[in-house]
Motif scaffolding. Sequence first.
Motif, PDB file in Angstrom:
ATOM      1  N   GLN A  51     -18.988 -17.100  -7.347  1.00 19.82           N
ATOM      2  CA  GLN A  51     -18.734 -18.433  -7.891  1.00 19.82           C
ATOM      3  C   GLN A  51     -18.557 -19.413  -6.735  1.00 19.82           C
ATOM      4  O   GLN A  51     -18.293 -19.016  -5.604  1.00 19.82           O
ATOM      5  CB  GLN A  51     -17.484 -18.461  -8.764  1.00 19.82           C
ATOM      6  N   TRP A  52     -18.693 -20.696  -7.049  1.00 23.46           N
ATOM      7  CA  TRP A  52     -18.498 -21.747  -6.060  1.00 23.46           C
ATOM      8  C   TRP A  52     -17.622 -22.846  -6.647  1.00 23.46           C
ATOM      9  O   TRP A  52     -17.467 -22.964  -7.861  1.00 23.46           O
ATOM     10  CB  TRP A  52     -19.833 -22.317  -5.574  1.00 23.46           C
ATOM     11  N   THR A  53     -17.037 -23.644  -5.764  1.00 23.08           N
ATOM     12  CA  THR A  53     -16.226 -24.798  -6.109  1.00 23.08           C
ATOM     13  C   THR A  53     -16.498 -25.840  -5.026  1.00 23.08           C
ATOM     14  O   THR A  53     -16.993 -25.490  -3.944  1.00 23.08           O
ATOM     15  CB  THR A  53     -14.726 -24.412  -6.217  1.00 23.08           C
ATOM     16  N   ALA A  54     -16.218 -27.123  -5.304  1.00 20.85           N
ATOM     17  CA  ALA A  54     -16.641 -28.135  -4.326  1.00 20.85           C
ATOM     18  C   ALA A  54     -15.849 -29.427  -4.438  1.00 20.85           C
ATOM     19  O   ALA A  54     -15.207 -29.705  -5.450  1.00 20.85           O
ATOM     20  CB  ALA A  54     -18.128 -28.440  -4.515  1.00 20.85           C
ATOM     21  N   ILE A  55     -15.963 -30.217  -3.364  1.00 20.26           N
ATOM     22  CA  ILE A  55     -15.485 -31.597  -3.324  1.00 20.26           C
ATOM     23  C   ILE A  55     -16.689 -32.463  -2.985  1.00 20.26           C
ATOM     24  O   ILE A  55     -17.432 -32.159  -2.042  1.00 20.26           O
ATOM     25  CB  ILE A  55     -14.414 -31.810  -2.236  1.00 20.26           C
ATOM     26  N   GLY A  56     -16.888 -33.529  -3.733  1.00 19.75           N
ATOM     27  CA  GLY A  56     -17.966 -34.476  -3.463  1.00 19.75           C
ATOM     28  C   GLY A  56     -17.394 -35.861  -3.228  1.00 19.75           C
ATOM     29  O   GLY A  56     -16.442 -36.268  -3.894  1.00 19.75           O
ATOM     30  N   PHE A  57     -17.971 -36.575  -2.292  1.00 20.13           N
ATOM     31  CA  PHE A  57     -17.509 -37.917  -1.944  1.00 20.13           C
ATOM     32  C   PHE A  57     -18.570 -38.926  -2.360  1.00 20.13           C
ATOM     33  O   PHE A  57     -19.688 -38.890  -1.850  1.00 20.13           O
ATOM     34  CB  PHE A  57     -17.271 -38.027  -0.432  1.00 20.13           C
ATOM     35  N   GLY A  58     -18.231 -39.816  -3.288  1.00 20.43           N
ATOM     36  CA  GLY A  58     -19.158 -40.838  -3.749  1.00 20.43           C
ATOM     37  C   GLY A  58     -19.094 -40.988  -5.254  1.00 20.43           C
ATOM     38  O   GLY A  58     -18.492 -40.170  -5.950  1.00 20.43           O
ATOM     39  N   PRO A  59     -19.712 -42.044  -5.793  1.00 24.99           N
ATOM     40  CA  PRO A  59     -19.546 -42.374  -7.201  1.00 24.99           C
ATOM     41  C   PRO A  59     -20.397 -41.578  -8.186  1.00 24.99           C
ATOM     42  O   PRO A  59     -20.049 -41.469  -9.346  1.00 24.99           O
ATOM     43  CB  PRO A  59     -19.918 -43.849  -7.265  1.00 24.99           C
ATOM     44  N   GLY A  60     -21.521 -41.030  -7.766  1.00 24.59           N
ATOM     45  CA  GLY A  60     -22.389 -40.372  -8.737  1.00 24.59           C
ATOM     46  C   GLY A  60     -23.123 -39.195  -8.135  1.00 24.59           C
ATOM     47  O   GLY A  60     -23.138 -38.997  -6.928  1.00 24.59           O
ATOM     48  N   MET A  61     -23.762 -38.410  -8.974  1.00 27.60           N
ATOM     49  CA  MET A  61     -24.424 -37.176  -8.546  1.00 27.60           C
ATOM     50  C   MET A  61     -25.608 -37.396  -7.615  1.00 27.60           C
ATOM     51  O   MET A  61     -26.001 -36.500  -6.894  1.00 27.60           O
ATOM     52  CB  MET A  61     -24.918 -36.403  -9.772  1.00 27.60           C
ATOM     53  N   VAL A 153     -11.704 -38.818  -9.098  1.00 31.65           N
ATOM     54  CA  VAL A 153     -10.533 -39.587  -8.711  1.00 31.65           C
ATOM     55  C   VAL A 153     -11.079 -40.843  -8.035  1.00 31.65           C
ATOM     56  O   VAL A 153     -11.708 -40.761  -6.976  1.00 31.65           O
ATOM     57  CB  VAL A 153      -9.613 -38.810  -7.749  1.00 31.65           C
ATOM     58  N   ASN A 154     -10.885 -41.979  -8.680  1.00 29.59           N
ATOM     59  CA  ASN A 154     -11.407 -43.234  -8.159  1.00 29.59           C
ATOM     60  C   ASN A 154     -10.464 -43.842  -7.131  1.00 29.59           C
ATOM     61  O   ASN A 154      -9.259 -43.627  -7.168  1.00 29.59           O
ATOM     62  CB  ASN A 154     -11.630 -44.234  -9.301  1.00 29.59           C
ATOM     63  N   ASN A 155     -11.047 -44.588  -6.217  1.00 29.78           N
ATOM     64  CA  ASN A 155     -10.294 -45.383  -5.246  1.00 29.78           C
ATOM     65  C   ASN A 155      -9.380 -44.548  -4.362  1.00 29.78           C
ATOM     66  O   ASN A 155      -8.239 -44.917  -4.115  1.00 29.78           O
ATOM     67  CB  ASN A 155      -9.515 -46.493  -5.968  1.00 29.78           C
ATOM     68  N   VAL A 156      -9.881 -43.421  -3.870  1.00 30.85           N
ATOM     69  CA  VAL A 156      -9.146 -42.628  -2.883  1.00 30.85           C
ATOM     70  C   VAL A 156      -9.327 -43.320  -1.534  1.00 30.85           C
ATOM     71  O   VAL A 156     -10.454 -43.521  -1.087  1.00 30.85           O
ATOM     72  CB  VAL A 156      -9.658 -41.182  -2.812  1.00 30.85           C
ATOM     73  N   CYS A 157      -8.235 -43.720  -0.926  1.00 27.13           N
ATOM     74  CA  CYS A 157      -8.242 -44.417   0.362  1.00 27.13           C
ATOM     75  C   CYS A 157      -7.598 -43.507   1.397  1.00 27.13           C
ATOM     76  O   CYS A 157      -6.407 -43.638   1.693  1.00 27.13           O
ATOM     77  CB  CYS A 157      -7.506 -45.757   0.270  1.00 27.13           C
ATOM     78  N   ALA A 158      -8.370 -42.579   1.931  1.00 24.46           N
ATOM     79  CA  ALA A 158      -7.832 -41.552   2.830  1.00 24.46           C
ATOM     80  C   ALA A 158      -7.151 -42.165   4.058  1.00 24.46           C
ATOM     81  O   ALA A 158      -6.243 -41.563   4.620  1.00 24.46           O
ATOM     82  CB  ALA A 158      -8.929 -40.601   3.261  1.00 24.46           C
ATOM     83  N   SER A 159      -7.566 -43.364   4.468  1.00 23.69           N
ATOM     84  CA  SER A 159      -6.955 -43.992   5.651  1.00 23.69           C
ATOM     85  C   SER A 159      -5.468 -44.240   5.458  1.00 23.69           C
ATOM     86  O   SER A 159      -4.732 -44.383   6.430  1.00 23.69           O
ATOM     87  CB  SER A 159      -7.662 -45.312   5.978  1.00 23.69           C
ATOM     88  N   GLN A 160      -4.993 -44.270   4.212  1.00 18.47           N
ATOM     89  CA  GLN A 160      -3.588 -44.505   3.935  1.00 18.47           C
ATOM     90  C   GLN A 160      -2.784 -43.194   3.838  1.00 18.47           C
ATOM     91  O   GLN A 160      -1.588 -43.231   3.574  1.00 18.47           O
ATOM     92  CB  GLN A 160      -3.442 -45.311   2.640  1.00 18.47           C
TER      93      GLN A 160
END
Length: 162
Positions: A51-61, A153-160
């Motif tokens: 099996q696999w699991t993932a994190i994606g960065f961005g608004p759409g596929m 999760v919308n509006n993740v601001c990792a710099s903060q």
Amino acid sequence: MFSSQILILATIGVVASQTCKFQKSAVKANWKIENGALQIQYQNNRITNNQWTAIGFGPGMSNLNVIVFMVQNGQVTTRTGRTTGYGPPVFDNQNNINVSMANHSGSTLNALVSVPLNFNGMNVQNCQTWNFVQSGPINNGQMGVHTSRPDQVNNVCASQCR
């Protein structure tokens, strides 16, 4: 003077409510900027072999930068890449992250990775949507379609997150 107090309180409220962690169903993650990189601690407690699991960065596929954690033969492989639509990502020739730890025991995957702040041309410090994929199958070494809709999760601001 009163308006400056409101501004200060509003600023404190924004900082205090910053999203630096995620938890839903089997996936738990937290992140922070440390030593010039985005450090992500990731756990999925419902991952079995193949099996696999993932994190994606961005608004759409259609244009996500991704980190994929794959469990095969009891071993965890971590890959980076980019999606071009609905289907498996195109993996990078060389991973663009540093994997400090990745292991699988029972049904739990634990990983600690550091992502460069410029991850495949994307500044991961910027506010953006993050997508967490609970799981998908691996059939004959190939990623299958994820078994549930990714959690956004919308509006993740990792710099903060420090």
